[in-house]
Write a protein that holds these residues in place. Structure first.
Motif, PDB file in Angstrom:
ATOM      1  N   TRP A 103       1.805   0.150  -6.730  1.00  0.00           N
ATOM      2  CA  TRP A 103       1.510  -0.393  -8.047  1.00  0.00           C
ATOM      3  C   TRP A 103       2.734  -1.130  -8.589  1.00  0.00           C
ATOM      4  CZ3 TRP A 103       3.563   0.639 -12.921  1.00  0.00           C
ATOM      5  CH2 TRP A 103       2.849   0.092 -13.986  1.00  0.00           C
ATOM      6  N   ARG A 104       3.908  -0.529  -8.423  1.00  0.00           N
ATOM      7  CA  ARG A 104       5.142  -1.135  -8.907  1.00  0.00           C
ATOM      8  C   ARG A 104       5.465  -2.397  -8.105  1.00  0.00           C
ATOM      9  NH1 ARG A 104       8.576   2.874  -7.924  1.00  0.00           N
ATOM     10  NH2 ARG A 104       7.706   4.012  -9.666  1.00  0.00           N
ATOM     11  N   ARG A 108       0.857  -1.193   0.000  1.00  0.00           N
ATOM     12  CA  ARG A 108       0.000   0.000   0.000  1.00  0.00           C
ATOM     13  C   ARG A 108       0.891   1.241   0.000  1.00  0.00           C
ATOM     14  NH1 ARG A 108      -2.907  -3.826   2.153  1.00  0.00           N
ATOM     15  NH2 ARG A 108      -5.148  -3.836   2.297  1.00  0.00           N
ATOM     16  N   GLY A 109       0.350   2.326  -0.445  1.00  0.00           N
ATOM     17  CA  GLY A 109       1.090   3.584  -0.394  1.00  0.00           C
ATOM     18  C   GLY A 109       1.880   3.834  -1.667  1.00  0.00           C
ATOM     19  N   ASP A 110       2.893   4.714  -1.525  1.00  0.00           N
ATOM     20  CA  ASP A 110       3.723   5.073  -2.676  1.00  0.00           C
ATOM     21  C   ASP A 110       4.453   3.845  -3.210  1.00  0.00           C
ATOM     22  OD1 ASP A 110       2.966   7.684  -2.405  1.00  0.00           O
ATOM     23  OD2 ASP A 110       4.725   8.261  -1.210  1.00  0.00           O
ATOM     24  N   GLY A 111       4.413   3.638  -4.493  1.00  0.00           N
ATOM     25  CA  GLY A 111       5.101   2.523  -5.124  1.00  0.00           C
ATOM     26  C   GLY A 111       4.356   1.200  -5.030  1.00  0.00           C
TER      27      GLY A 111
END
Length: 79
Positions: free
Chosen positions: A72-73, A67-70
């Motif tokens: 998706w990557r 979860r959070g920034d990154g």
């Protein structure tokens, strides 16, 4: 006669007893097992793509998704 109705073993000539037929079946089964062991032709492993285990719910640690920034990557990384 369909293929399921055909006998797997048929005595063509003579009068074989049940014990003699059982001995022949045991020898054929042993030879088949030995040939498979020699050839390494055991059960084929199931590919991870076809393995239905991946559809089952895993442990709690496997269920946690990024979860959070990154996130998706990180979702493309192997778990």
């Amino acid at each position: 006669m369909s293929t399921s109705d055909k006998p797997l073993l048929q005595v063509v000539r003579g009068d074989a007893t049940a014990e003699e037929i059982a001995a022949v079946v045991a020898v054929l089964a042993a030879r088949t097992r030995a040939a498979r062991a020699r050839d390494g032709a055991g059960p084929r492993p199931v590919s991870r793509w076809a393995d239905r285990e991946r559809l089952l719910r895993g442990s709690v640690s496997e269920v946690v998704r990024p979860r959070g920034d990154g996130a998706w990557r990180a979702s493309a990384y192997p778990r």
